[in-house]
Design an enzyme around this catalytic site. Structure first.
Site, PDB file in Angstrom:
ATOM      1  CB  CYS A  12      -0.894  -0.002   1.232  1.00 65.77           C
ATOM      2  SG  CYS A  12       0.037   0.196   2.740  1.00 65.77           S
ATOM      3  CG  HIS A  40       3.782  -7.374  10.108  1.00 65.85           C
ATOM      4  ND1 HIS A  40       4.526  -7.461  11.252  1.00 65.85           N
ATOM      5  CD2 HIS A  40       2.830  -6.450  10.373  1.00 65.85           C
ATOM      6  CE1 HIS A  40       4.046  -6.648  12.160  1.00 65.85           C
ATOM      7  NE2 HIS A  40       3.014  -6.008  11.644  1.00 65.85           N
ATOM      8  CD  GLU A 125      -3.022   1.038  12.467  1.00 67.73           C
ATOM      9  OE1 GLU A 125      -2.784   0.362  11.453  1.00 67.73           O
ATOM     10  OE2 GLU A 125      -4.143   1.550  12.713  1.00 67.73           O
ATOM     11  CG  ASN A 224      -2.617  -6.063   5.439  1.00 66.23           C
ATOM     12  OD1 ASN A 224      -2.685  -6.402   4.283  1.00 66.23           O
ATOM     13  ND2 ASN A 224      -1.478  -5.741   6.026  1.00 66.23           N
ATOM     14  CB  SER A 266       3.576  -6.040   4.593  1.00 64.88           C
ATOM     15  OG  SER A 266       2.791  -7.149   4.959  1.00 64.88           O
TER      16      SER A 266
HETATM   17 FE1  F3S Z   1      -3.409   2.279   4.762  1.00 65.83          FE
HETATM   18 FE2  F3S Z   1      -1.125   1.217   4.311  1.00 65.83          FE
HETATM   19 FE3  F3S Z   1      -1.226   3.415   5.623  1.00 65.83          FE
HETATM   20  S1  F3S Z   1      -2.950   0.153   4.803  1.00 65.83           S
HETATM   21  S2  F3S Z   1      -3.083   3.178   6.717  1.00 65.83           S
HETATM   22  S3  F3S Z   1      -1.865   3.161   3.526  1.00 65.83           S
HETATM   23  S4  F3S Z   1       0.138   1.795   5.986  1.00 65.83           S
END
Ligand code: F3S
Length: 683
Positions: A12, A40, A125, A224, A266
């Site tokens: 992401c 991870h 987190e 996730n 990840s």
């Molecule tokens: Fe979303 Fe990735 Fe940030 S899942 S909250 S863009 S670390």
């Protein structure tokens, strides 16, 4: 076998950014450490180690002056302080989406609110978010929420703020919120599930429902990725959760026609490509087997078709890579060309009460603070923008370090609004806006985000009416003055009302006729009548035309502001006068009386007033008759009250009906003596 790759698979924005920052820092500073595993995924961590990025678990392990990367999950306040105390060189790669959660948690906790975090208690987190306040409650499931509601009734009376782990499953979060709503009366909810997570989960569910098997690629510790596998499991019989290509047992995919591939945030692209390649090789082998088993012609055709498919699949990662390369170039270019004040277009990715996340198609995260959406303090952000909307905004600030772009919609709207207002002033068009506040000497109307002052004299309200009556109402007004450099706009509601009234009056005078009914509003009253606005023109209802009953003044029946149905009795176009009636002509009591009674009939009447010359008696409501003093008794009497009293009911004979003057003569004596004198003439 057909392979369908999820579009949202892999790194992401937040993770990609953190990895890039770590690699850059390692190059710049000759190595660095990350506080906790950067992501991870063991393969990525190993690859980073080769580039000089090591992992430490606590701030104690950091050496003075050492470069420390804060990973995308972020850390709590205490960790920052500990690192500063150590003299570390901090490179903050906290994902901007996560950073905003930290800010919400800190601000609301400082404002005296209890913080609840929905997520996994041990997830870095969640630990980091909880580290921005004291006493945060972490809820992992709906069951825990139920228990909390039962065991902590005191939460009903205190303000509570709920945030979510960015990678939480939305349905579970919503479920938990519904439970909390039962208890908490002052509940503030921030839906902080990252939109990339939500999209990824949605796409995984869609793949699982259409494919015979799904391969989920991700680290065992990646929350996730685990959730993706959990989402797919009930929808597809064969879900393989693997960390990399090596872990894929290809024999399990034999005979399967469609395989979906998704990956956690990840998982780097190269691992996804390796998995794809392994599956493509398997397809090639299947083709070879067909070639060996089938006649040449058929084999050639089958092989040709399958090879094309294989080629396409096998090349897909390469093609993607080529695409990515050019995309990256475009991205870099677009980042460099983003300037403050520039107009950009993006897609609304998430809406919270405090801000709106915008996907600008770049690796920077765009956001519009709620205060930059609109100037209307009463507006609800959710009513203005929705997820998926295309939105135009101005760039307010580019923060390359944080990877964020602060945008403003209201400023772009404002520029457009100034143009529209100037045009409305020049072309004298009527505009519409909402009155937002009462001001010294008038009211303020919000016109597309611009404050328009309307002086009290131009408010259109009657004298002495409080201006607050207009607050919250949508009004039509004409712009009378625009001074953009001084940001001053003046408008008049009254001008519009005046013009509209004049237009309606002209129309009314064209169409008016006797007997025509109008729905009017009582504007004012005197002792002799009421003035009624019938749409731009006032008509007068005389007191005698208000009711069939005897009334002393119009106020006995009507009140100012009352809406009434009136009809035209007469009008004078030249002198602009209209005489109106309010009492119902069909309910005329005289008509009712003459339909019921005739001369010589006997009626039961009620004595309503005693006078020196006789008594008035009500025959039916609205019609009275006179019993002359000579017709009250057989003998001569001095005054009527010697025999009668007010309120008494007696029988009387109708001895005369004066149709013209609506008068009735009655006689009690005529019933007492057959020789009653004919009295009508006498009277
Ligand atoms: Fe979303 Fe990735 Fe940030 S899942 S909250 S863009 S670390």
């Amino acid at each position: 076998m057909e392979i369908i790759n999820a579009k949202t698979a892999g790194f992401c924005f937040g993770v990609r950014r953190a990895v890039e920052m770590a690699e850059k820092a390692a190059g710049e500073f000759g190595g660095c450490v990350t506080l906790g595993q950067l992501i991870h995924n063991n393969d990525v961590v190993r690859a980073l180690e080769d580039k000089g990025v090591r992992t430490v678990n606590t701030a104690d392990e950091v050496l003075p002056g050492q470069t420390v990367i804060i990973r995308s999950h972020g850390v709590g306040m205490a960790e920052y302080e500990a690192l500063r105390a150590k003299g570390a060189n901090i490179v903050d790669a906290t994902c901007p989406e996560v950073k905003r959660i930290h800010d919400m948690v800190r601000d609301d906790w400082q404002a005296g609110r209890q913080i609840i975090i929905f997520g996994e208690r041990d997830h870095p987190e969640v630990i980091a978010s909880a580290g921005w306040c004291e006493g945060a409650i972490v809820l992992e499931s709906a069951e825990e929420a139920e228990k909390l509601v039962k065991n902590r009734p005191e939460l009903a009376a205190i303000p509570v703020t709920v945030v979510s782990q960015t990678t939480a499953v939305r349905e579970r979060f919503d479920f938990c919120i519904n439970i909390l709503k039962k208890l908490c009366t002052n509940l503030k909810i921030f839906d902080t599930i990252c939109y990339t997570t939500a999209n990824r989960q949605k796409e995984a569910a869609s793949l699982a429902s259409q494919c015979e098997a799904v391969v989920v690629i991700g680290g065992r510790h990646s929350a996730n990725s685990v959730k993706l596998a959990e989402i797919c499991a009930p929808l597809c019989d064969k879900v393989f959760f693997i960390e990399n290509a090596e872990a894929l047992d290809i024999s399990q995919l034999r005979g399967i026609k469609t395989v979906g591939v998704t990956a956690g945030a990840s998982t780097p692209e190269w691992i996804i490509k390796e998995v794809n390649k392994k599956m493509s090789d398997e397809i090639r082998e299947e083709v070879s087997e067909i070639r060996d088993e089938q006649p040449e012609q058929a084999v050639e055709t089958a092989a040709e078709e399958t090879a094309q498919a294989v080629q396409a699949q096998a090349e897909a990662p390469e093609a993607e890579s080529a695409e990515e390369a050019s995309f990256e170039e475009m991205l870099e270019k677009s980042i460099k060309t983003l300037h403050t004040g520039e107009k950009v277009t993006g897609i609304v990715a998430a809406v919270t009460p405090t801000e709106v996340s915008i996907d600008l198609g770049t690796k920077q995260s765009g956001y519009i603070p709620a205060s930059e959406i609109t100037d209307d303090p009463n507006a609800n952000v959710n009513d203005i923008v929705k997820v998926g909307d295309s939105i135009e905004a101005y760039v307010m600030r580019v923060n390359d370090v944080e990877g964020t772009v602060m945008l403003s919609k209201k400023r772009l709207d404002s520029v457009k609004a100034w143009d529209d207002i100037a045009q409305a002033r020049n072309e004298r068009t009527v505009v519409e806006g909402k009155v937002t506040e009462e001001n010294k000497g008038g009211v303020v109307v919000n016109l597309k985000g611009i404050r328009v002052f309307v002086p009290a004299s131009q408010s259109g309200l009657p004298k002495d009416t409080p201006m607050t009556e207009l607050v919250g109402k949508t009004v039509r007004l004409r712009i009378t003055e625009v001074n953009q450099p001084r940001r001053r706009v003046v408008g008049s509601i009254r001008a519009v009302q005046f013009e509209e009234r004049r237009e309606r009056a002209e129309k009314l005078w064209e169409e008016i006729e006797v007997g025509k009914h109008y729905n009017g509003v009582v504007k004012s009253m005197t002792s002799y009548g009421a003035f009624v606005d019938i749409g731009g023109v006032d008509g007068m209802v005389h007191v005698s035309e208000i009711s069939w009953d005897r009334i002393r003044q119009p106020a006995d029946v009507l009140s100012i502001g009352q809406e009434i149905d009136v009809y035209v009795i007469s009008f004078d176009k030249e002198n602009k006068k209209i005489s109106l009636g309010y009492k119902d002509p069909n309910a005329n009591p005289w008509t009712k009386f003459t339909d019921t009674y005739k001369v010589d009939d006997v009626a039961e009447v009620k004595i309503v007033k005693l006078m020196a010359f006789g008594a008035f008696a009500e025959i039916i409501p609205g019609v009275d008759g006179l019993i002359h003093i000579s017709q009250i008794a057989n003998q001569r009497i001095g005054k009527p009250d010697e025999v009668l009293s007010e309120g008494e009911t007696v029988n009387a004979k109708i001895v005369n009906i004066d149709e013209e003057n609506h008068k009735v003569s009655l006689s009690i004596r005529a019933l007492l003596s057959a020789e009653a004198a004919p009295v009508a003439e006498e009277e």
